[in-house]
Design an enzyme around this catalytic site. Structure first.
Site, PDB file in Angstrom:
ATOM      1  N   SER A 206      -4.674   5.816   2.799  1.00 56.13           N
ATOM      2  CA  SER A 206      -3.219   5.791   2.903  1.00 56.13           C
ATOM      3  C   SER A 206      -2.638   4.955   1.758  1.00 56.13           C
ATOM      4  O   SER A 206      -3.369   4.367   0.955  1.00 56.13           O
ATOM      5  CB  SER A 206      -2.806   5.202   4.258  1.00 56.13           C
ATOM      6  OG  SER A 206      -3.280   3.872   4.388  1.00 56.13           O
ATOM      7  N   TYR A 207      -1.309   4.863   1.713  1.00 58.83           N
ATOM      8  CA  TYR A 207      -0.628   4.157   0.628  1.00 58.83           C
ATOM      9  C   TYR A 207      -1.115   2.712   0.545  1.00 58.83           C
ATOM     10  O   TYR A 207      -1.067   1.975   1.534  1.00 58.83           O
ATOM     11  CB  TYR A 207       0.879   4.178   0.875  1.00 58.83           C
ATOM     12  CG  TYR A 207       1.705   3.722  -0.294  1.00 58.83           C
ATOM     13  CD1 TYR A 207       1.658   4.393  -1.509  1.00 58.83           C
ATOM     14  CD2 TYR A 207       2.544   2.616  -0.185  1.00 58.83           C
ATOM     15  CE1 TYR A 207       2.417   3.993  -2.586  1.00 58.83           C
ATOM     16  CE2 TYR A 207       3.312   2.199  -1.262  1.00 58.83           C
ATOM     17  CZ  TYR A 207       3.250   2.885  -2.452  1.00 58.83           C
ATOM     18  OH  TYR A 207       4.007   2.465  -3.518  1.00 58.83           O
ATOM     19  N   PRO A 208      -1.628   2.270  -0.622  1.00 62.45           N
ATOM     20  CA  PRO A 208      -2.305   0.979  -0.705  1.00 62.45           C
ATOM     21  C   PRO A 208      -1.399  -0.214  -0.972  1.00 62.45           C
ATOM     22  O   PRO A 208      -1.893  -1.294  -1.280  1.00 62.45           O
ATOM     23  CB  PRO A 208      -3.280   1.187  -1.873  1.00 62.45           C
ATOM     24  CG  PRO A 208      -2.555   2.117  -2.785  1.00 62.45           C
ATOM     25  CD  PRO A 208      -1.766   3.049  -1.877  1.00 62.45           C
ATOM     26  N   ARG A 209      -0.092  -0.037  -0.904  1.00 61.12           N
ATOM     27  CA  ARG A 209       0.824  -1.169  -1.107  1.00 61.12           C
ATOM     28  C   ARG A 209       1.645  -1.351   0.169  1.00 61.12           C
ATOM     29  O   ARG A 209       2.641  -0.683   0.383  1.00 61.12           O
ATOM     30  CB  ARG A 209       1.732  -0.915  -2.318  1.00 61.12           C
ATOM     31  CG  ARG A 209       0.969  -0.749  -3.630  1.00 61.12           C
ATOM     32  CD  ARG A 209       1.913  -0.384  -4.769  1.00 61.12           C
ATOM     33  NE  ARG A 209       1.185  -0.015  -5.975  1.00 61.12           N
ATOM     34  CZ  ARG A 209       0.801  -0.878  -6.910  1.00 61.12           C
ATOM     35  NH1 ARG A 209       1.125  -2.150  -6.789  1.00 61.12           N
ATOM     36  NH2 ARG A 209       0.137  -0.470  -7.965  1.00 61.12           N
TER      37      ARG A 209
ATOM     38  N   HIS B  57       5.268   1.407   5.488  1.00 63.10           N
ATOM     39  CA  HIS B  57       3.926   1.995   5.450  1.00 63.10           C
ATOM     40  C   HIS B  57       3.031   1.336   6.491  1.00 63.10           C
ATOM     41  O   HIS B  57       3.159   0.142   6.767  1.00 63.10           O
ATOM     42  CB  HIS B  57       3.306   1.819   4.062  1.00 63.10           C
ATOM     43  CG  HIS B  57       4.080   2.468   2.966  1.00 63.10           C
ATOM     44  ND1 HIS B  57       4.093   3.832   2.769  1.00 63.10           N
ATOM     45  CD2 HIS B  57       4.903   1.948   2.026  1.00 63.10           C
ATOM     46  CE1 HIS B  57       4.867   4.120   1.744  1.00 63.10           C
ATOM     47  NE2 HIS B  57       5.383   2.996   1.279  1.00 63.10           N
TER      48      HIS B  57
END
Length: 539
Positions: free
Chosen positions: A319-322, A373
């Site tokens: 998934s989005y890493p930030r 997120h």
């Protein structure tokens, strides 16, 4: 009549492919884009509302993608040679957003070429501030280059500071002030091609390294003394006093434990308790924790960690890493994610147990939620939904004369998530772990195998490693989850600090220049610097 065409641009290649699969029901034609990762997917689709005056008929769709952000902030041409500009000017001059990275130039060229045959643009970025900002970059790349002239006429041109008035996202907005302030402090005496710079996040980061370095250099070691008792199994009993720093006093206490010249006084068992213990499973993975764990467990730098994470994200592996979120929404279907792991040869059996043997339980929830997120989680590769390991801890306390000692032993009952998470261990010494509760009933006695007075020396603290530096930055709110690695890279690139091997770990040591910048150019103490800069650097 010319075929009406819609161009769709997603944020990453895996998303473009997934959307194309769904909308076309698998009936699409893939063409290679200008960037090797970005394909162009052509198919027909019937929108709910009419396109191009064709009612609800099928229209031609091309789905393509970016690789995240297209643009970066930079100064205009006349101000890019920092050594020739009065530093005060940096506070008032504008910056521009431009495509600088060569990989992004190919990505931009791809969407430009595809847009030449398109009548309409649909932007498929994430529904958050970062997604809005990336959407603005797509519009700037296409509209402002007049590839959609009828739409460009309705869009305001970018302002001189690089943010158009229609940009509702602030995710890229903090760059102007930070960039200007940083460059305003760049000295003209740069030692040839080198650059000396000041930054609201860069300097506290450097300060952490210098501060720890000074603690190491100023440390003075000191001898200390402690008692240790061994039983017949060589299990170690630890002295309740811990340590003392006077050798004569330590020797005196040591001698009281002798019955005579050749034997010890008996040890009396004063307590023997067994307490359940649990090693809790991790919280949802945030960007900061990912950076710290990657360094601690596999020695990967923060910069390399973020590069790898971005690649995995762009390939649809994670998934989005930030993210700052460490709790999972109850709306997420976590069992579906676990199902993806059943076929894995290393942990597939564990995943099967979670699903089919009532082993699944909801992950531990942290207290952070950025509202954008979820925690970083695998979408194809590895499990995170694991159960806490369970053990019992035996603690036995003994008294010899007036001195008290204790020993702990572990009995592992359920390994649970540690069956597959190989980077963490949870165990005591072999001798202590083998001690059984019934060997030492309360009020029983035994004669120690050995009692010894041991000497140790206090050791200096370590220089900071990358995980420790990230932790300090996060604790003091220096930078964000998405920029911490950039600030660390900056002080390395500027040669303010270096990495040196200390044992098997790479640690930071400041250069003479780095020390001089912190100690010689600031009229305030380091703690005052943190108090002043921190709220301004990240606001």
């Amino acid at each position: 009549m010319r075929e009406y065409k819609v161009l769709c641009v997603a944020e990453k290649p895996s998303m473009a492919k997934a959307i194309a699969e769904i909308l076309s029901k698998g009936r699409y034609n893939r063409r290679q884009g200008k960037n090797k990762y970005c394909g162009n997917y052509d198919f027909m689709y019937q929108f709910n509302r009419g396109r191009g005056g064709r009612g609800g008929n099928n229209v031609a769709v091309t789905m393509t993608s970016l690789l995240g952000h297209l643009m970066e902030l930079r100064f205009t041409e006349e101000y890019r040679n920092w050594s020739s500009v009065d530093p005060i000017r940096f506070f008032s001059i504008g910056v521009e957003k431009a495509i600088v990275n060569k990989d992004m130039i190919a990505v931009a060229k791809n969407i430009e070429m595809e847009s030449r045959y398109a009548d309409e643009l649909i932007i498929w970025t994430d529904c958050d501030r970062e997604g809005e900002n990336i959407g603005e970059e797509i519009k700037q790349t296409l509209f402002y280059q007049r590839l959609f002239p009828e739409l460009a006429a309705q869009q305001p041109r970018p302002s001189s500071n690089g943010s158009g008035s229609n940009n509702k996202s602030n995710s890229g907005g903090r760059g102007k002030g930070g960039k200007n302030a940083s460059n305003a402090a760049k000295g003209k005496e740069t030692g040839g091609s080198g650059i000396i710079s000041y930054g609201g996040c860069q300097f506290p980061t450097l300060g952490f390294v210098v501060d720890q370095y000074k603690k190491v250099k100023e440390f003075k070691s000191e001898d200390y003394y402690y008692l240790q008792v061994l039983d017949k199994n060589d299990a170690k009993f630890v002295w309740k006093r811990g340590r003392i720093y006077d050798k004569i006093s330590g020797t005196g206490i040591f001698l009281t434990l002798f019955k005579d010249e050749n034997s010890y006084h008996e040890a009396v068992v004063t307590s023997n308790a067994q307490t359940p213990k649990t090693k809790y499973k991790p919280l949802g993975l945030t960007t900061v924790e990912m950076q710290k764990l990657a360094f601690k467990k596999i020695g990967m730098s923060t910069e390399q960690t973020m590069k790898v994470a971005e690649k995995l994200y762009n390939k649809g592996m994670i998934s989005y890493p930030r993210t700052e979120t460490d709790r999972y929404s109850k709306n997420m279907d976590l069992k579906k994610l676990v199902m993806l792991q059943v076929g894995n040869e290393k942990w597939g059996e564990f995943a099967r147990k979670l699903l089919h043997e009532n082993g699944f339980e909801w992950p531990r929830n942290g207290k952070k939620d950025d509202g954008a997120h979820p925690p970083i989680h695998p979408t194809k590769a590895q499990p995170k939904d694991l159960t806490a390991e369970e053990r019992s801890e035996n603690k036995i306390t003994i008294r010899i004369q007036q001195e008290t000692f204790s020993m702990k032993g572990l009995t592992i009952k359920q390994k649970n998530y540690l069956e597959v998470y190989i980077y963490e261990k949870w165990q005591a010494s072999a001798a202590n772990s083998n001690v059984m509760t019934n060997e030492y009933p309360v009020n029983s006695t035994f004669v120690p195998k050995e009692i010894s007075l041991k000497q140790g020396t206090t050791t200096a603290p370590n220089l900071l490693d990358e995980a420790e530096l990230v932790n300090l930055m996060d604790k003091n709110q220096i930078g964000t989850d998405a920029t911490i690695h950039e600030h660390i890279k900056k002080i390395l690139d500027r040669n303010y600090v270096f990495k040196i091997p200390v044992g098997s770990t790479m640690r930071f040591v400041p250069s003479n220049l780095g020390i001089a910048l912190v100690e010689g150019t600031l009229p305030v103490t380091y703690s005052a610097l943190l108090r002043y800069i921190t709220p301004n650097a990240t606001s």
